[in-house]
Design an enzyme around this catalytic site. Structure first.
Site, PDB file in Angstrom:
ATOM      1  N   GLU A  49       7.849   0.113   0.995  1.00  0.00           N
ATOM      2  CA  GLU A  49       8.046  -0.278   2.398  1.00  0.00           C
ATOM      3  C   GLU A  49       9.158  -1.333   2.487  1.00  0.00           C
ATOM      4  O   GLU A  49       9.847  -1.436   3.489  1.00  0.00           O
ATOM      5  CB  GLU A  49       6.737  -0.805   3.020  1.00  0.00           C
ATOM      6  CG  GLU A  49       6.762  -0.759   4.542  1.00  0.00           C
ATOM      7  CD  GLU A  49       5.433  -1.124   5.197  1.00  0.00           C
ATOM      8  OE1 GLU A  49       5.027  -2.294   5.093  1.00  0.00           O
ATOM      9  OE2 GLU A  49       4.806  -0.254   5.827  1.00  0.00           O
ATOM     10  N   HIS A  76      -5.266  10.879 -18.917  1.00  0.00           N
ATOM     11  CA  HIS A  76      -5.975  12.162 -18.807  1.00  0.00           C
ATOM     12  C   HIS A  76      -5.579  12.909 -17.536  1.00  0.00           C
ATOM     13  O   HIS A  76      -6.268  13.831 -17.118  1.00  0.00           O
ATOM     14  CB  HIS A  76      -7.487  11.924 -18.826  1.00  0.00           C
ATOM     15  CG  HIS A  76      -7.922  11.219 -20.084  1.00  0.00           C
ATOM     16  ND1 HIS A  76      -8.025  11.854 -21.285  1.00  0.00           N
ATOM     17  CD2 HIS A  76      -8.215   9.911 -20.315  1.00  0.00           C
ATOM     18  CE1 HIS A  76      -8.397  10.983 -22.219  1.00  0.00           C
ATOM     19  NE2 HIS A  76      -8.511   9.797 -21.653  1.00  0.00           N
ATOM     20  N   LYS A  93       4.583   5.467  14.401  1.00  0.00           N
ATOM     21  CA  LYS A  93       3.514   4.919  15.255  1.00  0.00           C
ATOM     22  C   LYS A  93       3.732   5.341  16.706  1.00  0.00           C
ATOM     23  O   LYS A  93       2.820   5.776  17.398  1.00  0.00           O
ATOM     24  CB  LYS A  93       3.522   3.388  15.197  1.00  0.00           C
ATOM     25  CG  LYS A  93       3.035   2.789  13.895  1.00  0.00           C
ATOM     26  CD  LYS A  93       2.924   1.286  14.071  1.00  0.00           C
ATOM     27  CE  LYS A  93       2.787   0.568  12.742  1.00  0.00           C
ATOM     28  NZ  LYS A  93       2.862  -0.883  12.870  1.00  0.00           N
TER      29      LYS A  93
HETATM   30  O1  F6P Z   1       2.414   0.520   8.562  1.00  0.00           O
HETATM   31  C1  F6P Z   1       3.337  -0.460   8.887  1.00  0.00           C
HETATM   32  C2  F6P Z   1       2.743  -1.782   9.022  1.00  0.00           C
HETATM   33  O2  F6P Z   1       3.499  -2.393  10.000  1.00  0.00           O
HETATM   34  C3  F6P Z   1       2.747  -2.588   7.726  1.00  0.00           C
HETATM   35  O3  F6P Z   1       3.953  -3.202   7.479  1.00  0.00           O
HETATM   36  C4  F6P Z   1       1.638  -3.533   7.992  1.00  0.00           C
HETATM   37  O4  F6P Z   1       1.203  -4.174   6.830  1.00  0.00           O
HETATM   38  C5  F6P Z   1       0.608  -2.614   8.601  1.00  0.00           C
HETATM   39  O5  F6P Z   1       1.375  -1.756   9.432  1.00  0.00           O
HETATM   40  C6  F6P Z   1      -0.474  -3.270   9.388  1.00  0.00           C
HETATM   41  O6  F6P Z   1       0.027  -3.998  10.456  1.00  0.00           O
HETATM   42  P1  F6P Z   1      -0.857  -5.050  11.242  1.00  0.00           P
HETATM   43  O7  F6P Z   1      -1.246  -6.120  10.265  1.00  0.00           O
HETATM   44  O8  F6P Z   1       0.027  -5.561  12.324  1.00  0.00           O
HETATM   45  O9  F6P Z   1      -2.056  -4.350  11.756  1.00  0.00           O
END
Ligand code: F6P
Length: 546
Positions: free
Chosen positions: A354, A385, A506
């Site tokens: 990431e 394994h 998202k």
């Molecule tokens: O999946 C992306 C992300 O933004 C990560 O970088 C982060 O750790 C996770 O989502 C959770 O985000 P939050 O802590 O804002 O819920």
């Protein structure tokens, strides 16, 4: 020297070293002494990397020419190194000792960090002494952390790794971690828990992550149904919020006194040192958590002060640069030879991929260098394994990190000590065979073997040996990887602190949610998505009407 000259020197060396087998390099008896480096109980052994001591000098020259020293000072000094989000990345401040200070925009961030640690300390003692009560007055004995990504993986990995450091003077608290958006962890778990004694910790930097909010809503409903009480009482007794967005946590209903806060300048995947580490403090006690911070701080100081030729995170990063950019190796296996580190591979998958899974440089241009490799892993002996077949005889070149403590079970049974010897022997044997291949066998046996019993070897690896796995040494280990990631980002000229690739997914999922309720999928969607939506919606409606 300018970076171009450094790259060109390295390319010349790579032409020569690509033709050499590790068995040839390892015939030099001084190799371990010249290519292993140690600091404060951690040994970094690069002697099974396909390079020479002079290659390390050339890589160090590249790091210097890339301005790494200034960039490290900028990171730790609180400069806005995360340029696309215009903010600092100050995870190092989270482990800076109380007697120091660091002013950022006129605010002493270390003082703020210490205040939060005190609040965590108080909360942990209330829980450990059985003083946090559920809705019917019973003491809380179970904590469920709800979070995902950085709000899950660090605490999960660390609590599992340090389970035996549970302070025995305190009331036992069962800890669980729930992350998956589909509810599968929660649905199984809730039927086994007692609502009256369960506390949920909602961990979310943004407090908008749908995965976490969906699990939180299910947990809240479960408590409302079980207690028959009004929502305010349930939220006051059974929910803590850990976030950098207190207004959002309030909106969800977490009372202010149940909130632990951290800062925008703490990246999600760098946040286990902040209040997000509350489950760690519950599991190991505040002393254990402070030891973890102290281990990480020792590496921060080392990273900032040690010459690059002795600097563990820098050397680990440079070995990666050599493999990725000069030897064209783009797969990286993380192989802990200690079951306590079972979740370390997933933790590092997020930390590395990431952070450095980027292809645009700091000035917005397409990167002309390959960046983060595909990284995955598993507890080493179990992976033997499963996927070691590919490491030994597949067509892919893979770089491996073996992570292992020298000592374990020192005060436990003989048979357990024997099991640790077994793990050590396997770790050493695998690193050796991956490097030497057939040459690890006597020549006669090797040459008489049919092709399917031949081992090419020449797979490079690093061994990270800690004296023992403790909260302190785990803190060191994680900080080494964090700074490794930053060092590589500096050399690749990318920003390791944003994650725009994830943000898009998202947004798109929210739009897709509406499509799942539509009778016919929107014509603006592509044909593959329309086809699947049509089938899913038909199946869902058929089962509703049946
Ligand atoms: O999946 C992306 C992300 O933004 C990560 O970088 C982060 O750790 C996770 O989502 C959770 O985000 P939050 O802590 O804002 O819920």
């Amino acid at each position: 020297m300018n970076p171009d000259t450094c790259w060109s020197n390295l390319r010349d060396s790579a032409q020569i070293l690509k033709k050499k087998h590790l068995s040839e390099l390892l015939s030099d008896d001084t190799r371990f002494d010249t290519l292993s480096f140690s600091h404060d109980g951690v040994l970094l052994d690069l002697s099974r990397q396909r390079l020479l001591p002079e290659t390390v000098d050339q890589l160090v020259a590249l790091a210097e020419a890339s301005g790494l020293k200034e960039k490290i000072d900028a990171l730790i000094g609180g400069a806005r190194v995360n340029i696309t989000e215009d903010r600092a990345a100050l995870h190092t401040a989270l482990r800076t000792p109380a007697e120091k200070s660091l002013e950022v925009d006129g605010v002493d961030v270390v003082a703020g960090v210490q205040q939060t640690l005190q609040k965590m300390d108080k909360l942990v003692s209330i829980l450990h002494s059985g003083q946090w009560r559920g809705y019917n007055g019973e003491a809380i004995d179970t904590v469920v952390n709800i979070g995902v990504g950085g709000s899950d993986l660090g605490p999960l990995m660390t609590c599992h790794a340090l389970e035996e450091f549970k302070p025995d003077t305190v009331q036992g608290i069962d800890l669980h971690f729930v992350s998956s958006m589909d509810g599968s962890q929660l649905s199984g778990l809730l039927s086994r828990l007692n609502p009256a004694t369960t506390l949920f910790v909602l961990s979310s930097k943004s407090f908008t992550t749908i995965d976490t909010l969906a699990n939180a809503a299910t947990a809240r409903q479960w408590l409302l149904d079980a207690s028959g009480l009004e929502v305010e009482t349930i939220l006051r007794h059974h929910f803590i919020g850990i976030t950098a967005q207190p207004a959002k946590a309030c909106e969800w209903g977490i009372p202010e006194q149940n909130q632990l806060l951290f800062w925008d300048w703490t990246g999600g995947r760098y946040s286990m040192w902040s209040a997000i580490g509350l489950p760690i403090a519950i599991a190991t006690g505040m002393d254990g958590f402070r030891q973890l911070l102290a281990g990480a701080h020792s590496i921060d100081t080392h990273y900032q002060q040690a010459p690059f030729k002795e600097n563990l995170p820098v050397l680990l990063a440079l070995a990666g640069i050599w493999n990725i950019n000069l030897l064209d190796i783009h797969a990286h296996a993380i192989l802990p030879y200690d079951g306590r580190l079972a979740h370390l591979p997933s933790y590092l998958e997020q930390l590395e991929m990431e952070s450095n899974g980027k292809s645009v440089t700091l000035d917005g241009a397409d990167s002309d260098a390959r960046t983060c490799p595909v990284l995955w892993g598993e507890i080493g002996p179990n992976a033997q394994h499963a996927f070691y077949q590919l490491l030994h005889q597949g067509t892919e070149a893979v770089m491996c990190d073996f992570i292992v403590p020298a000592k374990r079970y020192t005060e436990q049974s003989q048979t357990l000590q024997e099991q640790h010897r077994l793990a050590l022997a396997n770790c050493l044997a695998q690193a050796r065979v991956l490097a030497l291949g057939d040459k690890a066998l006597d020549e006669e046996t090797a040459s008489a073997a049919p092709p399917w019993k031949r081992y090419r070897g020449n797979q490079p690896s690093t061994v990270i040996l800690v004296d023992e796995l403790t909260p302190y040494s785990l803190g060191q280990l994680i900080a080494i990887y964090e700074h490794k990631v930053y060092t590589q980002a500096v050399i690749w000229q990318i920003n390791p602190f944003d994650q725009w690739g994830v943000e898009l997914g998202k947004k798109m999922a929210t739009a897709m949610l509406n499509e799942l309720d539509e009778a016919s999928p929107s014509t603006t969607l592509d044909s593959a998505t329309r086809g699947l939506l049509g089938r899913i919606n038909r199946l869902r409606h058929d089962s509703e009407s049946a």
